[in-house]
Design a protein around this motif. Structure first.
Motif, PDB file in Angstrom:
ATOM      1  N   PRO A 149       1.490  -8.116 -14.866  1.00  0.00           N
ATOM      2  CA  PRO A 149       0.974  -7.072 -14.377  1.00  0.00           C
ATOM      3  C   PRO A 149       1.752  -6.472 -13.028  1.00  0.00           C
ATOM      4  O   PRO A 149       1.898  -5.180 -12.897  1.00  0.00           O
ATOM      5  N   ALA A 150       2.339  -7.445 -12.471  1.00  0.00           N
ATOM      6  CA  ALA A 150       3.117  -6.822 -11.081  1.00  0.00           C
ATOM      7  C   ALA A 150       4.169  -6.139 -11.731  1.00  0.00           C
ATOM      8  O   ALA A 150       4.729  -5.308 -10.895  1.00  0.00           O
ATOM      9  N   GLU A 151       5.019  -6.260 -12.486  1.00  0.00           N
ATOM     10  CA  GLU A 151       6.087  -5.619 -13.063  1.00  0.00           C
ATOM     11  C   GLU A 151       5.795  -4.177 -13.463  1.00  0.00           C
ATOM     12  O   GLU A 151       6.620  -3.150 -13.578  1.00  0.00           O
ATOM     13  N   LEU A 152       4.309  -3.852 -13.684  1.00  0.00           N
ATOM     14  CA  LEU A 152       4.060  -2.343 -14.034  1.00  0.00           C
ATOM     15  C   LEU A 152       4.135  -1.447 -12.807  1.00  0.00           C
ATOM     16  O   LEU A 152       4.073  -0.381 -13.110  1.00  0.00           O
ATOM     17  N   ALA A 153       4.441  -2.016 -11.798  1.00  0.00           N
ATOM     18  CA  ALA A 153       4.331  -1.086 -10.443  1.00  0.00           C
ATOM     19  C   ALA A 153       5.415  -0.474 -10.401  1.00  0.00           C
ATOM     20  O   ALA A 153       5.813   0.327  -9.496  1.00  0.00           O
ATOM     21  N   GLN A 154       6.700  -0.493 -11.318  1.00  0.00           N
ATOM     22  CA  GLN A 154       7.718   0.251 -11.528  1.00  0.00           C
ATOM     23  C   GLN A 154       7.530   1.644 -11.619  1.00  0.00           C
ATOM     24  O   GLN A 154       8.373   2.459 -11.343  1.00  0.00           O
ATOM     25  N   ALA A 155       6.357   2.124 -11.891  1.00  0.00           N
ATOM     26  CA  ALA A 155       6.113   3.519 -12.319  1.00  0.00           C
ATOM     27  C   ALA A 155       6.113   4.276 -11.200  1.00  0.00           C
ATOM     28  O   ALA A 155       5.419   3.958 -10.150  1.00  0.00           O
ATOM     29  N   PRO A 156       6.954   5.444 -10.890  1.00  0.00           N
ATOM     30  CA  PRO A 156       6.757   6.322  -9.832  1.00  0.00           C
ATOM     31  C   PRO A 156       5.427   6.666  -9.322  1.00  0.00           C
ATOM     32  O   PRO A 156       5.361   7.182  -8.230  1.00  0.00           O
ATOM     33  N   LEU A 157       4.411   6.877 -10.256  1.00  0.00           N
ATOM     34  CA  LEU A 157       3.287   7.359  -9.967  1.00  0.00           C
ATOM     35  C   LEU A 157       2.494   6.357  -9.175  1.00  0.00           C
ATOM     36  O   LEU A 157       1.341   6.880  -8.662  1.00  0.00           O
ATOM     37  N   ALA A 158       2.772   5.161  -9.335  1.00  0.00           N
ATOM     38  CA  ALA A 158       1.829   4.095  -9.015  1.00  0.00           C
ATOM     39  C   ALA A 158       1.852   4.159  -7.256  1.00  0.00           C
ATOM     40  O   ALA A 158       2.768   4.274  -6.652  1.00  0.00           O
ATOM     41  N   GLY A 159       0.692   3.486  -6.723  1.00  0.00           N
ATOM     42  CA  GLY A 159       0.543   3.252  -5.300  1.00  0.00           C
ATOM     43  C   GLY A 159       0.407   4.377  -4.465  1.00  0.00           C
ATOM     44  O   GLY A 159       0.578   4.329  -3.354  1.00  0.00           O
ATOM     45  N   THR A 160       0.177   5.665  -5.124  1.00  0.00           N
ATOM     46  CA  THR A 160       0.136   6.837  -4.169  1.00  0.00           C
ATOM     47  C   THR A 160      -1.265   7.484  -4.422  1.00  0.00           C
ATOM     48  O   THR A 160      -1.721   7.510  -5.539  1.00  0.00           O
ATOM     49  N   ARG A 161      -1.719   8.070  -3.520  1.00  0.00           N
ATOM     50  CA  ARG A 161      -3.041   8.774  -3.680  1.00  0.00           C
ATOM     51  C   ARG A 161      -2.574  10.256  -3.857  1.00  0.00           C
ATOM     52  O   ARG A 161      -2.146  10.955  -3.033  1.00  0.00           O
ATOM     53  N   TRP A 162      -2.851  10.806  -4.880  1.00  0.00           N
ATOM     54  CA  TRP A 162      -2.474  12.309  -5.499  1.00  0.00           C
ATOM     55  C   TRP A 162      -3.762  13.222  -5.177  1.00  0.00           C
ATOM     56  O   TRP A 162      -4.643  13.056  -5.923  1.00  0.00           O
ATOM     57  N   GLN A 163      -3.451  14.105  -4.271  1.00  0.00           N
ATOM     58  CA  GLN A 163      -4.567  15.014  -3.812  1.00  0.00           C
ATOM     59  C   GLN A 163      -4.184  16.198  -4.887  1.00  0.00           C
ATOM     60  O   GLN A 163      -3.289  16.817  -4.899  1.00  0.00           O
ATOM     61  N   LEU A 164      -5.459  16.849  -5.339  1.00  0.00           N
ATOM     62  CA  LEU A 164      -5.311  18.062  -6.190  1.00  0.00           C
ATOM     63  C   LEU A 164      -5.307  19.203  -5.225  1.00  0.00           C
ATOM     64  O   LEU A 164      -6.305  19.376  -4.241  1.00  0.00           O
TER      65      LEU A 164
END
Length: 270
Positions: A149-164
């Motif tokens: 699971p730790a390797e799935l963090a490679q996604a550039p979308l992950a770990g960010t709060r995306w505000q509409l």
């Protein structure tokens, strides 16, 4: 006819009464017939959901680079690339079913027919059309290994709060609570649709900019009528790809105009 001594008979009965049939549970496919314990099998004893990767043998190419994601809601995403024939990734989504033993999953694929995998601990073994393990010199290559699971963090979308900030071409008020977060530790997604919170799973194919959500659930709070929530909730069900540029993320469907535009609003609180 000689009769056996009574003490001997009593001892034999006691031994028979104390013994129980042994039930074998395997985390690897075997050529022998085994009894599956319905209370302890791959389905309910293993942490099986997640993404698996590997290079499967190919009859007319160098190998099939494969990524298979199994989700808790019974949906799968299959990505394949035929090395030596094409640089394109082929993408399939659908439902999978467990067999009665709780050891094997069957993918229902529209394009290339069903596929079966034996589910082991952090590994999937591809089976033949009859549900048996493939034999021969290449037998050990018919496996996909689970990605930690730790390797799935490679996604550039992950770990960010995306505000509409934009919905269907219309600007969203700056004080809107609508946002989305893609977890970096597991393929989970959550956020706020404008009033109610939502949560579910996501599947990502970075090379093709493909992104989809599944198993979306939402709270049912009695909120004042929100002009944003119905539209944003619909977008979460409809979009199938994305574009990422600096701090801007768009959710799109096919080649249509963006359905929603979001901006990075800092790190996610996970």
């Amino acid at each position: 006819m000689r009769s056996l001594p009574i003490p001997f008979l009593l001892a034999s009965l006691l031994l028979l009464g104390c013994s129980e049939p042994e039930i074998a549970v395997s985390t690897q496919p075997d050529d022998t017939v085994q009894l599956a314990d319905p209370a302890h099998n791959s389905r309910n004893a293993l942490d099986w959901d997640g993404r698996y990767e590997g290079m499967l043998p190919c009859a007319d190419c160098e190998g099939i680079k494969t990524r298979l994601t199994l989700q808790q809601d019974g949906q799968f995403m299959l990505e394949t690339q035929y090395l030596g024939k094409s640089d394109d990734w082929f993408h399939e989504q659908g439902a999978f079913q467990w067999d009665s033993s709780g050891q094997i999953v069957k993918l229902e694929r529209e394009r290339s027919g069903p596929a079966q995998f034996f589910v082991g601990e952090n590994v999937l073994w591809q089976l033949d059309m009859s549900g048996q393990r493939i034999q021969g010199e290449l037998a050990e290559r018919y496996q996909l290994i689970k990605v930690p699971p730790a390797e799935l963090a490679q996604a550039p979308l992950a770990g960010t709060r995306w505000q509409l900030v934009e919905l269907m071409g219309q600007a969203v008020p700056a004080d809107s609570p609508a946002y989305i977060v893609f977890s970096g530790t597991e393929p989970k997604v959550y956020g706020n649709a404008g009033c109610n919170r939502f949560f579910g799973s996501y599947a990502l194919v970075s090379e093709q900019q493909r992104l989809s959500l599944s198993g979306i659930g939402m709270t049912m709070m009695a909120c004042p009528e929100s002009p944003i929530e119905p539209g944003f909730a619909e977008v979460l069900q409809r979009f199938d790809n994305f574009n990422l540029s600096d701090d801007s993320l768009t959710l799109n469907r096919a080649r249509m105009a963006p359905l929603a535009r979001l901006t990075a609003a800092g790190p996610a609180d996970e």
